[in-house]
Design an enzyme around this catalytic site. Sequence first.
Site, PDB file in Angstrom:
ATOM      1  N   TYR A  53     -32.141 -40.541 -80.932  1.00 45.64           N
ATOM      2  CA  TYR A  53     -30.796 -40.921 -80.497  1.00 45.64           C
ATOM      3  C   TYR A  53     -30.767 -41.081 -78.973  1.00 45.64           C
ATOM      4  CZ  TYR A  53     -29.566 -39.185 -85.164  1.00 45.64           C
ATOM      5  OH  TYR A  53     -29.506 -38.947 -86.519  1.00 45.64           O
ATOM      6  N   HIS A 122     -37.581 -36.772 -89.607  1.00 45.53           N
ATOM      7  CA  HIS A 122     -36.513 -37.775 -89.647  1.00 45.53           C
ATOM      8  C   HIS A 122     -36.753 -38.807 -90.748  1.00 45.53           C
ATOM      9  CE1 HIS A 122     -33.481 -39.958 -86.776  1.00 45.53           C
ATOM     10  NE2 HIS A 122     -33.066 -39.923 -88.014  1.00 45.53           N
ATOM     11  N   SER A 201     -23.198 -39.764 -92.356  1.00 44.45           N
ATOM     12  CA  SER A 201     -22.255 -40.839 -92.703  1.00 44.45           C
ATOM     13  C   SER A 201     -21.374 -40.426 -93.886  1.00 44.45           C
ATOM     14  CB  SER A 201     -22.995 -42.133 -93.029  1.00 44.45           C
ATOM     15  OG  SER A 201     -23.694 -42.612 -91.903  1.00 44.45           O
ATOM     16  N   PRO A 202     -20.768 -39.229 -93.835  1.00 47.16           N
ATOM     17  CA  PRO A 202     -19.971 -38.765 -94.970  1.00 47.16           C
ATOM     18  C   PRO A 202     -18.687 -39.564 -95.172  1.00 47.16           C
ATOM     19  CG  PRO A 202     -19.682 -37.279 -93.123  1.00 47.16           C
ATOM     20  CD  PRO A 202     -20.762 -38.237 -92.728  1.00 47.16           C
ATOM     21  N   LEU A 203     -18.343 -40.371 -94.167  1.00 47.49           N
ATOM     22  CA  LEU A 203     -17.166 -41.236 -94.292  1.00 47.49           C
ATOM     23  C   LEU A 203     -17.580 -42.700 -94.418  1.00 47.49           C
ATOM     24  CD1 LEU A 203     -14.778 -39.485 -91.747  1.00 47.49           C
ATOM     25  CD2 LEU A 203     -14.697 -39.391 -94.246  1.00 47.49           C
ATOM     26  N   GLY A 204     -18.813 -42.921 -94.909  1.00 49.28           N
ATOM     27  CA  GLY A 204     -19.254 -44.285 -95.163  1.00 49.28           C
ATOM     28  C   GLY A 204     -19.213 -45.163 -93.931  1.00 49.28           C
ATOM     29  N   ARG A 205     -19.718 -44.632 -92.798  1.00 48.72           N
ATOM     30  CA  ARG A 205     -19.712 -45.366 -91.522  1.00 48.72           C
ATOM     31  C   ARG A 205     -18.289 -45.835 -91.189  1.00 48.72           C
ATOM     32  NH1 ARG A 205     -25.168 -45.898 -90.449  1.00 48.72           N
ATOM     33  NH2 ARG A 205     -26.504 -45.845 -92.293  1.00 48.72           N
ATOM     34  N   PHE A 207     -15.865 -46.461 -93.151  1.00 50.26           N
ATOM     35  CA  PHE A 207     -15.172 -47.273 -94.151  1.00 50.26           C
ATOM     36  C   PHE A 207     -14.178 -46.445 -94.949  1.00 50.26           C
ATOM     37  CE2 PHE A 207     -15.073 -49.617 -98.305  1.00 50.26           C
ATOM     38  CZ  PHE A 207     -14.415 -50.738 -97.824  1.00 50.26           C
TER      39      PHE A 207
END
Length: 327
Positions: A53, A122, A201-205, A207
């Site tokens: 990152y 990773h 990404s638990p919120l779907g990036r 979305f």
Amino acid sequence: MIERVPFGRTDFTVPAFGFGAAGLPADDDASAFKVMAHAVEKGINFFDTADLYGIGLNESQIGRFLKTMPAGSVIIGTKYGSMPKGENGLPGVNNKPEHIQAACEASLKRLGVDVIDVYYMHRRDPDVPVEESVGAMARLIEQGKVRALGLSEVSAATLRAAYAVHPIAAVESEYSLWWRGVEDEVLPACRELGVTMVPFSPLGRSFLTGKLSGSSTGSDLRSTLPRFQADALAKNQLLVDQLALFAQGKGFTTAQVALAWLLGQNDATTSVVPIPGTKRTEYLDQNLGALEVKLTPDELDELATIFAPEAIVGDRYSEVEAARAGL
């Protein structure tokens, strides 16, 4: 204070969800420190980063923040193995034992700590036997440089092979209502072995926040992903519309319900610890509201049915992105 849950079969616990630090502004310590300090104040003291990152900049920024905090007040998970450039000029993977040792020492220096709480592979390097890589990671524990081991985006077979060499505390993989691929084999293996699942990404990036509206996602990574392309996105938006209606009926936001659904996947053998990331304290507070959402087993099933894999349009990655990610 936020509930704490077991982390694999280690001797420490983590908050019910952590903080994904990848999106912090590398050129703005003041803003980054503000949201990190707010997270710790709220009990979210499990931070996730990686040497990839910002090519080390994210770890360095967290290291500067840690100097402002009492020692040991933040649990750090970081990752090695994904390389900005491989031999072909594209992003690559390196799981060679000598690289693991050097990468760990570099991360320790950037973070300014004596020990990394959770050190993840990773991505899996198919050219290096996983037993060799995990053996090298285990030696880091023997050296006192790492407390626990993790893997990211691996198969159930890789998890079992790795666990046979040394106990694995956690698997970090994409997991949300919008991407449930880990449920086929990986999550059952985690439950079998007592390994924590750490969904990124638990919120779907974003979305699943319901704020993308089906329009173009601009020039970021999402613009290259099949399920974010115009036709697919419009059809997937219909699922989020149903989620929004469900959330409205519960008196919460779509994001809070989506996170609550993930938290509802916890059981007696496996903690599921999402790591949503944000640059803004108000969004962090909204995420915390997920802890107030109470979903019955029937409601968990209802949401899973709305987001049944066959109802979702588009693959998670393009072929090029999947190859770059080593998937």
